[in-house]
Write a protein that holds these residues in place. Structure first.
Motif, PDB file in Angstrom:
ATOM      1  N   GLY A 169       0.785  -1.221   0.000  1.00 48.83           N
ATOM      2  CA  GLY A 169       0.000   0.000   0.000  1.00 48.83           C
ATOM      3  C   GLY A 169       0.816   1.269   0.000  1.00 48.83           C
ATOM      4  N   TRP A 170       2.135   1.166  -0.268  1.00 48.03           N
ATOM      5  CA  TRP A 170       2.957   2.385  -0.355  1.00 48.03           C
ATOM      6  C   TRP A 170       2.319   3.331  -1.362  1.00 48.03           C
ATOM      7  N   ASN A 171       2.157   4.572  -0.944  1.00 43.25           N
ATOM      8  CA  ASN A 171       1.392   5.540  -1.737  1.00 43.25           C
ATOM      9  C   ASN A 171       2.330   6.408  -2.576  1.00 43.25           C
ATOM     10  N   PRO A 172       2.150   6.445  -3.909  1.00 45.62           N
ATOM     11  CA  PRO A 172       3.018   7.282  -4.743  1.00 45.62           C
ATOM     12  C   PRO A 172       2.650   8.762  -4.713  1.00 45.62           C
ATOM     13  N   ILE A 173       1.775   9.141  -3.778  1.00 48.01           N
ATOM     14  CA  ILE A 173       1.405  10.542  -3.603  1.00 48.01           C
ATOM     15  C   ILE A 173       1.837  11.004  -2.223  1.00 48.01           C
ATOM     16  N   MET A 174       2.421  12.191  -2.151  1.00 48.36           N
ATOM     17  CA  MET A 174       2.769  12.802  -0.871  1.00 48.36           C
ATOM     18  C   MET A 174       2.054  14.141  -0.774  1.00 48.36           C
ATOM     19  N   THR A 175       1.490  14.421   0.386  1.00 48.40           N
ATOM     20  CA  THR A 175       0.760  15.677   0.543  1.00 48.40           C
ATOM     21  C   THR A 175       1.703  16.804   0.942  1.00 48.40           C
ATOM     22  N   ARG A 176       1.248  18.013   0.698  1.00 52.46           N
ATOM     23  CA  ARG A 176       2.010  19.196   1.112  1.00 52.46           C
ATOM     24  C   ARG A 176       2.208  19.190   2.621  1.00 52.46           C
ATOM     25  N   ALA A 177       1.189  18.776   3.359  1.00 48.10           N
ATOM     26  CA  ALA A 177       1.302  18.725   4.825  1.00 48.10           C
ATOM     27  C   ALA A 177       2.379  17.737   5.255  1.00 48.10           C
ATOM     28  N   ASP A 178       2.474  16.600   4.544  1.00 50.67           N
ATOM     29  CA  ASP A 178       3.523  15.625   4.860  1.00 50.67           C
ATOM     30  C   ASP A 178       4.907  16.229   4.654  1.00 50.67           C
ATOM     31  N   LEU A 179       5.070  16.939   3.551  1.00 51.62           N
ATOM     32  CA  LEU A 179       6.374  17.541   3.270  1.00 51.62           C
ATOM     33  C   LEU A 179       6.718  18.604   4.307  1.00 51.62           C
ATOM     34  N   LEU A 180       5.745  19.409   4.667  1.00 52.55           N
ATOM     35  CA  LEU A 180       5.998  20.437   5.677  1.00 52.55           C
ATOM     36  C   LEU A 180       6.439  19.820   6.994  1.00 52.55           C
ATOM     37  N   SER A 181       5.837  18.710   7.361  1.00 55.06           N
ATOM     38  CA  SER A 181       6.232  18.057   8.611  1.00 55.06           C
ATOM     39  C   SER A 181       7.637  17.469   8.507  1.00 55.06           C
ATOM     40  N   LYS A 182       7.978  16.932   7.333  1.00 47.93           N
ATOM     41  CA  LYS A 182       9.313  16.347   7.156  1.00 47.93           C
ATOM     42  C   LYS A 182      10.409  17.420   7.209  1.00 47.93           C
ATOM     43  N   PHE A 183      10.079  18.627   6.733  1.00 48.80           N
ATOM     44  CA  PHE A 183      11.061  19.709   6.687  1.00 48.80           C
ATOM     45  C   PHE A 183      10.793  20.753   7.778  1.00 48.80           C
ATOM     46  N   SER A 184      10.172  20.327   8.863  1.00 51.64           N
ATOM     47  CA  SER A 184       9.760  21.265   9.916  1.00 51.64           C
ATOM     48  C   SER A 184      10.942  21.962  10.582  1.00 51.64           C
ATOM     49  N   ALA A 185      12.126  21.358  10.546  1.00 48.40           N
ATOM     50  CA  ALA A 185      13.294  21.974  11.175  1.00 48.40           C
ATOM     51  C   ALA A 185      13.904  23.076  10.315  1.00 48.40           C
ATOM     52  N   TYR A 186      13.481  23.198   9.084  1.00 46.46           N
ATOM     53  CA  TYR A 186      14.045  24.214   8.199  1.00 46.46           C
ATOM     54  C   TYR A 186      13.518  25.601   8.583  1.00 46.46           C
ATOM     55  N   PRO A 187      14.364  26.625   8.495  1.00 47.17           N
ATOM     56  CA  PRO A 187      13.937  27.992   8.842  1.00 47.17           C
ATOM     57  C   PRO A 187      12.820  28.482   7.927  1.00 47.17           C
ATOM     58  N   PRO A 188      12.102  29.540   8.343  1.00 48.46           N
ATOM     59  CA  PRO A 188      10.932  30.025   7.592  1.00 48.46           C
ATOM     60  C   PRO A 188      11.218  30.391   6.140  1.00 48.46           C
ATOM     61  N   HIS A 189      12.399  30.939   5.863  1.00 50.36           N
ATOM     62  CA  HIS A 189      12.666  31.364   4.489  1.00 50.36           C
ATOM     63  C   HIS A 189      12.815  30.177   3.542  1.00 50.36           C
ATOM     64  N   PHE A 190      13.064  28.990   4.060  1.00 48.58           N
ATOM     65  CA  PHE A 190      13.061  27.790   3.236  1.00 48.58           C
ATOM     66  C   PHE A 190      11.686  27.113   3.269  1.00 48.58           C
ATOM     67  N   ALA A 191      11.103  27.021   4.452  1.00 48.98           N
ATOM     68  CA  ALA A 191       9.804  26.364   4.588  1.00 48.98           C
ATOM     69  C   ALA A 191       8.711  27.108   3.829  1.00 48.98           C
ATOM     70  N   LYS A 192       8.875  28.422   3.658  1.00 45.15           N
ATOM     71  CA  LYS A 192       7.865  29.208   2.945  1.00 45.15           C
ATOM     72  C   LYS A 192       7.605  28.645   1.551  1.00 45.15           C
ATOM     73  N   LEU A 193       8.661  28.188   0.894  1.00 47.14           N
ATOM     74  CA  LEU A 193       8.498  27.638  -0.447  1.00 47.14           C
ATOM     75  C   LEU A 193       7.557  26.437  -0.437  1.00 47.14           C
ATOM     76  N   LEU A 194       7.649  25.615   0.607  1.00 43.28           N
ATOM     77  CA  LEU A 194       6.815  24.410   0.675  1.00 43.28           C
ATOM     78  C   LEU A 194       5.342  24.758   0.818  1.00 43.28           C
ATOM     79  N   THR A 195       5.040  25.881   1.462  1.00 42.13           N
ATOM     80  CA  THR A 195       3.632  26.255   1.640  1.00 42.13           C
ATOM     81  C   THR A 195       2.971  26.630   0.318  1.00 42.13           C
ATOM     82  N   MET A 196       3.770  26.866  -0.714  1.00 42.43           N
ATOM     83  CA  MET A 196       3.228  27.278  -2.003  1.00 42.43           C
ATOM     84  C   MET A 196       3.099  26.115  -2.982  1.00 42.43           C
ATOM     85  N   LEU A 197       3.374  24.928  -2.520  1.00 42.46           N
ATOM     86  CA  LEU A 197       3.265  23.746  -3.366  1.00 42.46           C
ATOM     87  C   LEU A 197       1.810  23.340  -3.552  1.00 42.46           C
ATOM     88  N   PRO A 198       1.503  22.528  -4.575  1.00 38.83           N
ATOM     89  CA  PRO A 198       0.161  21.946  -4.684  1.00 38.83           C
ATOM     90  C   PRO A 198      -0.150  21.099  -3.459  1.00 38.83           C
TER      91      PRO A 198
END
Length: 431
Positions: A274-303
């Motif tokens: 059942g490995w899913n070939p789709i990842m959500t924006r929320a999943d990515l944000l959680s994975k990169f949560s340690a990144y500073p705002p100027h990097f994380a901001k880019l992730l908030t603009m993803l689909p």
């Protein structure tokens, strides 16, 4: 050695219609080689003269997967030889890389220059633009009779000694030469090797998409994406162990109007059902949560949802050739994206085959020509594949390619056409 060979075209079947398949189709059509046409819904083609090359692709509707691609100088040499129109790629020059420590200050960066070959640099383009240009070169007006595309033609069997292909609908195709350009999950590879060789997992996942640069321009926090040298932006935690791997890699394409976004991260659950070939924006944000705002901001603009691919590679194979069949591209030497050479090496393979199989090559010549092709290509591609693996997986090796100009010259300064012509003259040219 072939002497006084009649100029009779070869019957060639290429399995796979990606970059490798279309590049080799173009190289061989320019030599005048041909193939008997067998299509389900193309009776009108049977009355045309000079239908010469068939490309078998299993998809009902052909869609080129992948967002964008780097075309280094060694690949551009091949494209120039094949007669491409660079304007059709709508590319952006790759002059250098802006590298950021993900957990450092926004101004902490390293600009790594990229070498020029013959005064030219690598370029960046949307993958479908490159694919479309190769399809035009393979099937449109040009030197030699055009290649013919066959959709819904899944190959289920291959006799490498005789050059037979069997399709899922029961048809049997006879060819002088079968070329397996069918990717990392190649069917032709199994028949060449005599056993199934699966790709190997890295435990890493690659998420990618294209973003509208105009939307990014309105965000002051994202100035780091736009400022600096023309080329990619690389953001990672240097020296992080594999189980904490996080890497953002972005670069402009489509004449600077789009940004190719790539996120690579560890993904330990790839083998679970059942490995899913789709990842959500929320999943990515959680994975990169340690990144500073100027990097994380880019992730908030993803689909909201992004496709993801397991990063896998091929081990070194004992052979790429068997009788009247050969592998090229990812079917032979699938690499990781670290050196940006996957498509480039496929195009080098295609160019080498074009040089080694000119008009006048006979069916009886093919096994020996394929052995020479392998001797020319295998050691180089295996070294590049090893480097791509180690520079992604081994923490101490990460970023080596940016610093090692000798390695850059070895990889991008190579001229496969000159190398193939030299070995052809040595082995086969009549004095």
């Amino acid at each position: 050695m072939t002497t006084n060979a009649p100029s009779t075209p070869l019957n060639v079947s290429v399995v796979g219609a990606g970059i490798a398949g279309l590049a080799v189709a173009t190289a061989l059509r320019r030599n005048g080689h041909r193939v008997q046409v067998r299509m389900l819904f193309a009776t009108y083609l049977l009355s045309r003269d000079n239908i010469v090359l068939k490309i078998f692709e299993s998809a009902e509707v052909k869609v080129e997967i992948g967002a964008a691609i780097v075309v280094p100088r060694n690949a551009q040499l091949v494209l120039e030889h094949l007669g491409y129109n660079k304007d059709n790629l709508r590319s952006v020059d790759f002059v250098g890389i802006e590298t950021f420590n993900a957990l450092g200050d926004a101004k902490t960066r390293m600009t790594a220059p990229w070498i020029e070959i013959d005064g030219k640099v690598a370029i960046m383009c949307v993958r479908s633009d490159l694919h479309g240009e190769l399809e035009r070169l393979a099937t449109g007006p040009g030197e030699g009779p055009p290649a013919v595309m066959h959709l819904a033609s899944q190959v289920v069997d291959c006799n490498t000694q005789e050059g037979f292909l069997k399709l899922s609908d029961g048809r049997v195709i006879q060819s002088d030469l079968v070329l397996g350009a069918d990717g990392i999950s190649s069917t032709i590879r199994t028949h060449i090797l005599g056993y199934r060789q699966s790709s190997l997992r890295t435990g890493l996942t690659n998420c990618r998409t294209l973003m509208d640069v105009a939307k990014l321009d309105a965000e002051p926090e994202l100035s780091w994406v736009r400022e600096g040298v023309s080329g990619p932006r690389s953001v990672m935690t240097f020296g992080a162990p594999p189980d904490e791997y996080r890497w953002l890699f972005l670069y402009p394409c489509r004449s600077g109007t789009l940004l190719n976004f790539i996120a690579i991260l560890n993904d330990p659950n790839q083998d679970e059902p059942g490995w899913n070939p789709i990842m959500t924006r929320a999943d990515l944000l959680s994975k990169f949560s340690a990144y500073p705002p100027h990097f994380a901001k880019l992730l908030t603009m993803l689909p909201e949802k992004l496709p993801r691919w397991q990063l896998r590679y091929m081990p070194e194979l004992p052979t790429w050739v068997n009788g009247h069949a050969a592998l090229l591209g990812d079917a032979a030497h699938a690499t990781l994206p670290t050196l940006g050479q996957g498509a480039a090496q496929a195009m080098e393979d295609a160019a080498a085959l074009g040089v080694l199989l000119p008009l006048g090559t006979t069916r009886g010549d093919i096994p020996e020509r394929l052995k020479v092709y392998q001797a020319l290509r295998k050691e180089r591609t295996e070294r590049i594949a090893r480097e791509s693996h180690d520079q992604m997986i081994v923490p101490a090796e990460r970023g080596k390619y940016l610093r090692d100009f000798e390695l850059q010259k070895y990889v991008m300064g190579y001229n496969v056409l000159e190398a193939a012509r030299a070995i052809f003259e040595q082995k086969f040219q009549v004095n």
